[in-house]
Design a protein around this motif. Structure first.
Motif, PDB file in Angstrom:
ATOM      1  N   SER A   1      56.380 152.187 -62.015  1.00  0.00           N
ATOM      2  CA  SER A   1      55.754 153.328 -60.981  1.00  0.00           C
ATOM      3  C   SER A   1      54.406 153.348 -61.031  1.00  0.00           C
ATOM      4  N   GLY A   2      53.720 152.600 -62.202  1.00  0.00           N
ATOM      5  CA  GLY A   2      52.274 152.611 -61.998  1.00  0.00           C
ATOM      6  C   GLY A   2      51.470 151.939 -61.318  1.00  0.00           C
ATOM      7  N   PHE A   3      50.143 151.715 -61.585  1.00  0.00           N
ATOM      8  CA  PHE A   3      49.332 151.221 -60.631  1.00  0.00           C
ATOM      9  C   PHE A   3      49.409 149.447 -60.687  1.00  0.00           C
ATOM     10  N   ILE A   4      49.386 148.897 -61.731  1.00  0.00           N
ATOM     11  CA  ILE A   4      49.567 147.328 -61.785  1.00  0.00           C
ATOM     12  C   ILE A   4      51.000 147.178 -61.489  1.00  0.00           C
ATOM     13  N   GLY A   5      51.976 147.784 -62.074  1.00  0.00           N
ATOM     14  CA  GLY A   5      53.243 147.783 -62.146  1.00  0.00           C
ATOM     15  C   GLY A   5      53.769 147.789 -60.456  1.00  0.00           C
TER      16      GLY A   5
END
Length: 325
Positions: free
Chosen positions: A10-14
């Motif tokens: 749910s993160g930016f890179i992920g």
């Protein structure tokens, strides 16, 4: 169909990585916290496993029967509550390593060029020694890499490490949204004359590097991830202001005075933790005041990967997203 697990989905890179994996036809399972925003993952059709990196059982459930595990999850910040970097970034990585070993899967570990300790010398390669600085994020990222390398040497783990520098692009919460907020509030200054290089890498280029490393890199290899160009923070912030309409930075801080301020603010934050995070930390100072133009020659040579997006091109994409977000 390849089965993959992504921590920090749910993160930016992920989130960008999950979208790319799904577009390649992979079956994606993402480990997310119950409070995470999952709209990107839901739209991509990823399976969600709710848990936390600090909880070994939920990590094992997310890894499950995956063929490849992409470990992107971490506290990505220059400051956190005492001990949290160790709990999430260090111990959490050990949980991911243990689960991946148990599953017999391949691990792609997303680390950071911060593990070099900000040596302030441009063009350094992956053999540069890691250096602990007593800063939570840096030291915990080093501990995470050490856990991966121990498992490679002692347990036969098939793992590769990618070390990005300053990653930006649409949906970036720190180098885009956070910096625009600070610029508009008049709370962001250039350190020195803003001429330190940032090691900027556009998120789509980083995702291609991560996928290339997972697909083709030899066991135990490590790759830097930057845009391959010596672009400065002044160039970045001026471009960010231009494409978002943010207020340009108009102030400069002397490098040594800024470091002294960071030490002072950290001491005040530790003395009064309820007062909020320090306005400047030594880690943030090093990020903006030292040269982060690390070499990507190894990725070019061994993976055939090339950073395709110039800073101006990447910021143009940020501007389009900013206008439509």
């Amino acid at each position: 169909m390849t089965k993959v697990a992504v921590t920090g989905g749910s993160g930016f890179i992920g989130g960008h990585l999950v979208e790319a994996l799904v577009s390649r036809g992979a079956q994606v399972r993402a480990l997310v916290r119950p409070t995470s925003r999952t709209a990107v993952l839901d739209a991509a059709g990823a399976e969600l496993v709710y848990g936390d990196l600090a909880d070994a059982a939920s990590v094992a459930a997310a890894v499950g029967d995956a063929d490849v595990v992409y470990h992107c999850g971490a506290i990505v910040s220059d400051w956190a509550a005492p001990g949290m970097f160790d709990v999430v970034n260090a111990a959490g990585t050990r949980n991911v390593v243990d689960a991946t070993v148990a599953a017999g899967a391949r691990l792609l570990h997303v680390s950071s060029t911060d593990v070099y300790g900000f040596p302030d010398r441009g063009g350094l390669g992956e053999s540069t020694p890691r250096t602990r600085r007593g800063w939570g994020y840096v030291d915990a990222k080093i501990a995470g890499e050490e856990a991966v390398e121990r498992a490679v040497a002692e347990q036969g783990l098939d793992a590769v490490i990618v070390r990005p520098a300053s990653v930006y692009g649409p949906r970036c919460p720190y180098f885009v949204e956070g910096c625009v907020e600070l610029m508009n509030a008049g709370q962001l200054s250039h350190i020195g004359d803003g001429a330190a290089t940032g090691g900027f890498i556009y998120v789509a280029d980083l995702v291609r590097l991560i996928l290339a490393a997972a697909d083709r890199a030899g066991r135990g290899e490590i790759f830097n991830g930057t845009g391959g160009r010596p672009e400065t923070w002044r160039e970045y912030f001026e471009g960010l202001a231009r494409v978002t309409g943010a207020s340009p930075i108009t102030t400069n801080l002397d490098k040594q005075e800024a470091f002294a301020l960071a030490e002072k603010y950290e001491q005040e934050a530790l003395a009064a933790p309820d007062a909020g995070d320090p306005a400047l930390t030594r880690h943030a100072w090093a990020m903006y005041a030292t040269d982060q133009h690390f070499s990507v020659a190894k990725a070019r040579e061994l993976l055939g990967w090339e950073p395709e997006t110039t800073l101006s091109e990447g910021l143009a994409q940020v501007g389009s997203w900013w206008a439509d977000r």
